[in-house]
Design an enzyme around this catalytic site. Sequence first.
Site, PDB file in Angstrom:
ATOM      1  N   TYR A 420      -0.591  -3.744   4.696  1.00 14.78           N
ATOM      2  CA  TYR A 420       0.805  -3.743   5.167  1.00 14.78           C
ATOM      3  C   TYR A 420       1.808  -3.611   4.030  1.00 14.78           C
ATOM      4  O   TYR A 420       3.007  -3.799   4.255  1.00 14.78           O
ATOM      5  CB  TYR A 420       1.147  -5.055   5.885  1.00 14.78           C
ATOM      6  N   CYS A 455     -13.924  -0.646  -5.635  1.00 19.48           N
ATOM      7  CA  CYS A 455     -13.855   0.762  -5.998  1.00 19.48           C
ATOM      8  C   CYS A 455     -12.911   1.541  -5.082  1.00 19.48           C
ATOM      9  O   CYS A 455     -13.340   2.343  -4.257  1.00 19.48           O
ATOM     10  CB  CYS A 455     -15.278   1.310  -5.922  1.00 19.48           C
TER      11      CYS A 455
END
Length: 532
Positions: A420, A455
């Site tokens: 968000y 990652c």
Amino acid sequence: MTYTRTECGVDFKNHDITLAVLNMEDIIHGHPKNFQINLGFQYEEDYLYCEDMRVCDLLNLKDVSSPVYVYSKKQIEANINKYKTAMKNSGRNIQLSYSVKANMNPSILELMRNHGLFLTLVSGHELRLALDLGQEPGKIVFNGNGKMNWEVDLACRSGVLLNVDSIFNMRQTIDVCKAGGYVANVLFRINPDINPNVHGYVSTGQEGSKFGISADELEEVLEMATTFEKIRVVGLHCHIGSTIREPEKFKQSTRVLVDLFNKLRSRFPDLYVLNLGGGLSIPYKSQISLPQKCKQVVQCEIDKNDDQEIARLYDNLLTSKLTLSTFLEAIKPLPRGKEIFLKLQEQVPSECLVPEPNDLLSSISDIIPPEAKVILEPGRSLVGNSAILLSRVLGTKLSKKKNFIVIDGAMTEVIRPCLYGAYHHVELAEPSRAAHLQNASDQSKLVWDVVGPVCESADFIGKDRLLFTPHEGCSIAVFDTGAYCSSMGSNYNMRVRPAELLVDGEKVKVIRRSETFEDMMKLYTNYYCFSQ
Ligand code: LLP
């Protein structure tokens, strides 16, 4: 497993020795040394404490490794009490119901139950958990826009309050009741079409939202409920969204619900509940400093009126003894403070100034019919500020464009910034000892992105944060991670979910152990055969 402060004491000593062998000059000061963040967390001499426990020492406990969520019992209880006081003052019949999705740790649920809270749930497994803990079905609200038959069956069989969300959910409930011979206690979740002015992903009561019964569908649902006598219509529900910062929004949704309540009472004689949902935000930016332009406003008002009390509070703010949010809350009720508050309101980020339960209830209590039983179902505002994610710094990276502090906590523990764009405050949890590695000129704060080891470039916890250069292994706290952090965690990159600790004064209880590699792998068919 419960530890006492004395048991941690051994580690306190070790830690202090490490500090003692370094030249004290090497320790960078300037970080807020002594200041109270809330009732659960405070800095003393640059060390972050959760209640009576220095948090960096918690990482030395047996069975605890970094990262770990650390919760303050005192802060959770203070949050509950704020609601209870506001509810009492409102003069209305109000019941608090904790929204379990914010944090489902059974020890936290136990705390809520001990304080007499209902539980609001959104899945059959949350329902199983609540029933297992011994929560009475009459004190459970079961919600959801897509319920499976077994979930509706369990809800109706147990006799909980069931929120019906759509025409198909009404039909499904009737079918389940017919098949099982149950009577269902139903609330209609209404979509009042109100824009709560929050991130689109947490807005849930506007036209076009997947939640709730829209005005067009309502009559059909009411008709179905009237025709099948095993449906006992007891209430109306709405929840317009989360991280709401304007009491006016609650007022609007309450009005819609109350109008409908008054209209439907003759048609449904058992109607008595008004469930107004949750959604109140918390001041995620409570710890930021006062913007420069606001300083003049405050100073000018102080000089003009020679107000000692405001001057004292302002001094505490400038010397980092008060957070910005606490300062704003403190001046608001003062005779001259209100004026300054209103001037600052326009200029400080909205995440500093969040309404309290009291503001919410004062804005709606007048419009609530005294005979209605109101349910409020907050999640975030009960647990959000009660926890930190405590991590360690793995290393730092400096470059022309960006500086990075890489920590061992990640988006897998705090997904909100990535999902968000949410702000979570980040601070070192102990004094940095990195200065001895650097030139004197580096002994000031730098601007960093605080990132995790996952990652993905989306794996960031905070961007552009002004912090001292931390040493490797330095403990670092991500604040306000009590709600929607652990409960939204994942195993991405095969990361194990961290342990959770509940601090109660000088006691620390492991309320969830850390996951292990074996825990993760046991779900995969034949893994152990392959690995033999
Ligand atoms: N009632 C219902 C029906 C809800 O759907 C929710 C939250 C609540 C109550 C509690 O809302 P709260 O007081 O916690 O705002 N993952 C998002 C929040 C999603 C909230 C979903 N519904 C976040 O991290 O901000």
